[in-house]
Design an enzyme around this catalytic site. Structure first.
Site, short mmCIF file in Angstrom:
data_model
loop_
_atom_site.label_atom_id
_atom_site.label_comp_id
_atom_site.label_asym_id
_atom_site.label_seq_id
_atom_site.Cartn_x
_atom_site.Cartn_y
_atom_site.Cartn_z
N SER A 12 0.86 -1.19 0.00
CA SER A 12 0.00 0.00 0.00
C SER A 12 0.89 1.24 0.00
O SER A 12 1.69 1.45 0.93
CB SER A 12 -0.88 0.03 1.25
OG SER A 12 -1.35 1.35 1.46
N HIS A 37 -1.25 -1.45 -4.29
CA HIS A 37 -2.52 -1.11 -3.65
C HIS A 37 -2.56 0.39 -3.37
O HIS A 37 -1.65 0.94 -2.76
CB HIS A 37 -2.63 -1.90 -2.35
CG HIS A 37 -3.90 -1.75 -1.59
ND1 HIS A 37 -5.03 -2.50 -1.85
CD2 HIS A 37 -4.23 -0.94 -0.55
CE1 HIS A 37 -5.99 -2.17 -0.99
NE2 HIS A 37 -5.53 -1.21 -0.20
N ASP A 39 -4.71 3.50 -1.78
CA ASP A 39 -5.75 3.81 -0.80
C ASP A 39 -6.30 5.21 -1.04
O ASP A 39 -5.64 6.20 -0.75
CB ASP A 39 -5.18 3.70 0.61
CG ASP A 39 -5.00 2.25 1.02
OD1 ASP A 39 -5.97 1.48 0.90
OD2 ASP A 39 -3.90 1.89 1.46
N MET A 41 -8.89 7.98 -0.02
CA MET A 41 -9.70 8.37 1.16
C MET A 41 -10.24 9.78 0.97
O MET A 41 -9.56 10.65 0.41
CB MET A 41 -8.82 8.35 2.41
CG MET A 41 -8.14 7.03 2.66
SD MET A 41 -7.29 7.04 4.24
CE MET A 41 -6.48 5.42 4.16
N HIS A 70 -8.39 0.91 -3.82
CA HIS A 70 -9.29 0.73 -2.68
C HIS A 70 -9.96 2.06 -2.37
O HIS A 70 -9.31 2.98 -1.86
CB HIS A 70 -8.46 0.23 -1.49
CG HIS A 70 -9.22 0.03 -0.22
ND1 HIS A 70 -8.57 -0.18 0.99
CD2 HIS A 70 -10.55 -0.02 0.05
CE1 HIS A 70 -9.48 -0.34 1.94
NE2 HIS A 70 -10.68 -0.23 1.40
N MET A 72 -12.11 4.35 -0.31
CA MET A 72 -12.73 4.60 1.00
C MET A 72 -13.42 5.96 0.88
O MET A 72 -12.99 6.96 1.47
CB MET A 72 -11.66 4.57 2.09
CG MET A 72 -11.16 3.16 2.37
SD MET A 72 -9.59 3.09 3.22
CE MET A 72 -8.49 3.18 1.81
N MET A 141 -11.20 -6.00 5.87
CA MET A 141 -10.38 -5.03 6.59
C MET A 141 -10.04 -5.58 7.98
O MET A 141 -10.94 -5.94 8.75
CB MET A 141 -11.13 -3.70 6.75
CG MET A 141 -11.43 -2.95 5.46
SD MET A 141 -9.96 -2.51 4.51
CE MET A 141 -9.04 -1.51 5.66
N GLY A 146 -8.66 4.03 7.30
CA GLY A 146 -8.36 5.45 7.45
C GLY A 146 -6.89 5.73 7.63
O GLY A 146 -6.40 6.76 7.20
N PHE A 147 -6.19 4.80 8.26
CA PHE A 147 -4.79 5.06 8.58
C PHE A 147 -3.96 3.79 8.44
O PHE A 147 -4.45 2.69 8.71
CB PHE A 147 -4.66 5.59 10.02
CG PHE A 147 -5.46 6.84 10.25
CD1 PHE A 147 -4.96 8.08 9.87
CD2 PHE A 147 -6.74 6.77 10.80
CE1 PHE A 147 -5.71 9.23 10.04
CE2 PHE A 147 -7.50 7.92 10.97
CZ PHE A 147 -6.98 9.16 10.58
N GLY A 148 -2.70 3.98 8.04
CA GLY A 148 -1.75 2.87 8.06
C GLY A 148 -1.19 2.72 9.47
O GLY A 148 -1.45 3.53 10.36
N GLY A 149 -0.44 1.64 9.66
CA GLY A 149 0.30 1.47 10.91
C GLY A 149 -0.53 1.05 12.10
O GLY A 149 -0.06 1.13 13.24
N ASP A 177 -6.46 -6.58 4.55
CA ASP A 177 -5.90 -5.22 4.50
C ASP A 177 -5.88 -4.60 5.89
O ASP A 177 -6.94 -4.35 6.46
CB ASP A 177 -6.74 -4.37 3.54
CG ASP A 177 -6.15 -2.99 3.29
OD1 ASP A 177 -5.07 -2.69 3.81
OD2 ASP A 177 -6.80 -2.21 2.58
N GLY A 178 -4.66 -4.38 6.40
CA GLY A 178 -4.52 -3.69 7.67
C GLY A 178 -3.72 -4.51 8.67
O GLY A 178 -4.11 -5.61 9.03
N GLY A 199 1.34 -2.11 4.08
CA GLY A 199 1.95 -0.79 3.93
C GLY A 199 3.21 -0.70 4.76
O GLY A 199 4.33 -0.88 4.25
C1 DX5 Z 1 -6.17 1.43 5.74
C2 DX5 Z 1 -5.70 1.07 4.36
C3 DX5 Z 1 -4.59 0.08 4.33
C4 DX5 Z 1 -3.36 0.53 5.00
C5 DX5 Z 1 -2.53 -0.66 5.39
O1 DX5 Z 1 -7.28 2.25 5.65
O2 DX5 Z 1 -6.76 0.54 3.60
O3 DX5 Z 1 -4.31 -0.33 3.01
O4 DX5 Z 1 -2.62 1.40 4.24
O5 DX5 Z 1 -1.46 -0.17 6.10
P1 DX5 Z 1 -0.64 -1.04 7.14
O6 DX5 Z 1 -0.12 -2.21 6.41
O7 DX5 Z 1 0.41 -0.10 7.62
O8 DX5 Z 1 -1.61 -1.44 8.23
ZN ZN Z 2 -6.37 -0.41 1.55
#
Ligand code: DX5
Ligand code: ZN
Length: 230
Positions: A12, A37, A39, A41, A70, A72, A141, A146-149, A177-178, A199
Site C-alpha cells: 500500500s 494497492h 488507498d 480516502m 481501494h 474509501m 479489513m 483510514g490510517f496505516g500502521g 488489508d490492515g 503498507g
Molecule cells: C487502511 C488502508 C490500508 C493501510 C494498510 O485504511 O486501507 O491499506 O494502508 O497499512 P498497514 O499495512 O500499515 O496497516
Molecule cells: Zn487499503
C-alpha cells in the site's frame, strides 16, 4: 488478469514517500511486489484524506502489474468512471459506503474493471451472499480504515474462514488489508486469504534511494505466508 489463488503481496503506497509515488511504485515492483494497492480516502467516509483519480492516472505508467484501487469514499458511484479511465485494474468499494452496493458493483464491472467489495471490521457476512456473483475480490479489513500502521484485529480471522467457505469454487480473491506483517500474514492465509495488502511492513527501513529493504520485507512476508499453505 488471470485468476489464481497463489499468494500475492500488494504494497500500500499509503506508507510510501508521498513526494515520490511514481518512483516508489517502480521500486516495490522491482523488489517483488505482485500488485500495487492504492488507498483513496475522502475525509468523509474515513477520517483521512489522500488522493483521487488524477493521482491514479499519473501513477498508471509507473505500475506495470495490477493497480488495485481501494476506494474509501462515499458516495462511490459518481467516481467510478474516473477511476476506470485512470487505468485501475480492480476497483474496490465498501459495502458500508451507501445503500446500493449491488448497483456499485454492477457499475464497476460495467466500466470493464474487476469489482472489489470491502468489509469493515464491524460488518458481518450476511449481505455478502447476495453479492458474490457480482464480485471478483472481497477485501476483509483487519483494521478500521483510514490510517496505516494500526494493529491487526484478530477477530477478523473467523470472518475470513467463513467467507472462504462461502466462496467455495468461485473465482473470487480474498484480500486482507490492515496490520499485515510476517506474523499476521500466515494467520490470514491459513484462514483463506490470497492477497496480502501491506503498507508499513513493506516500506519500513527502505526508500527510493535504498530499495533493497522493500525486497527483504516482501520476501519475508511471502515466505511466512506460503509456509502457512503447507
Ligand atoms: C487502511 C488502508 C490500508 C493501510 C494498510 O485504511 O486501507 O491499506 O494502508 O497499512 P498497514 O499495512 O500499515 O496497516
Ligand atoms: Zn487499503
Amino acid at each position: 488478469m488471470l485468476f489464481n489463488r497463489s499468494i500475492k503481496i500488494a504494497p500500500s503506497i499509503l506508507a510510501a514517500d508521498f513526494a515520490n509515488f511514481g518512483a516508489e511504485c517502480r521500486a516495490v515492483e522491482a523488489q517483488g511486489a505482485d500488485w500495487v494497492h492504492i488507498d483513496v480516502m475522502d475525509g468523509h467516509f474515513v477520517p483521512n484524506l489522500t488522493f483521487g483519480a488524477a493521482m491514479c492516472a499519473a501513477l498508471r505508467p509507473h505500475i506495470s502489474g495490477v493497480m488495485d484501487v481501494h476506494l474509501m469514499i462515499a458516495p462511490v458511484d459518481p467516481q467510478i468512471d474516473a477511476f476506470a479511465l485512470a487505468g485501475a485494474d480492480i476497483i474496490t468499494a465498501h459495502l458500508e459506503a451507501g445503500p446500493h452496493i449491488h448497483r456499485t458493483l454492477q457499475a464497476i464491472r460495467g466500466a470493464g474493471k474487476k469489482a472489489g467489495l470491502a468489509l469493515n471490521p464491524g460488518t458481518g457476512l450476511d449481505a455478502v451472499e447476495q453479492l458474490l456473483d457480482l464480485t471478483d475480490l472481497i477485501c476483509v479489513m483487519t483494521v478500521n480504515p483510514g490510517f496505516g500502521g494500526q494493529s491487526f484485529i484478530a477477530s477478523q480471522l473467523g470472518k475470513i474462514s467463513n467467507l472462504h467457505r462461502m466462496i467455495g469454487d468461485r473465482p473470487i480473491h480474498i484480500e486482507v488489508d490492515g496490520g499485515v506483517t510476517s506474523t499476521t500474514a500466515p494467520l490470514a492465509v491459513a484462514a483463506g486469504a490470497d492477497v496480502l495488502v501491506a503498507g508499513s511492513a513493506v516500506f519500513i527501513g527502505g526508500s527510493v534511494q535504498n530499495p533493497l529493504p522493500y525486497g527483504h520485507n516482501i520476501r519475508t512476508i511471502r515466505a511466512a505466508a506460503e509456509a502457512a499453505l503447507g
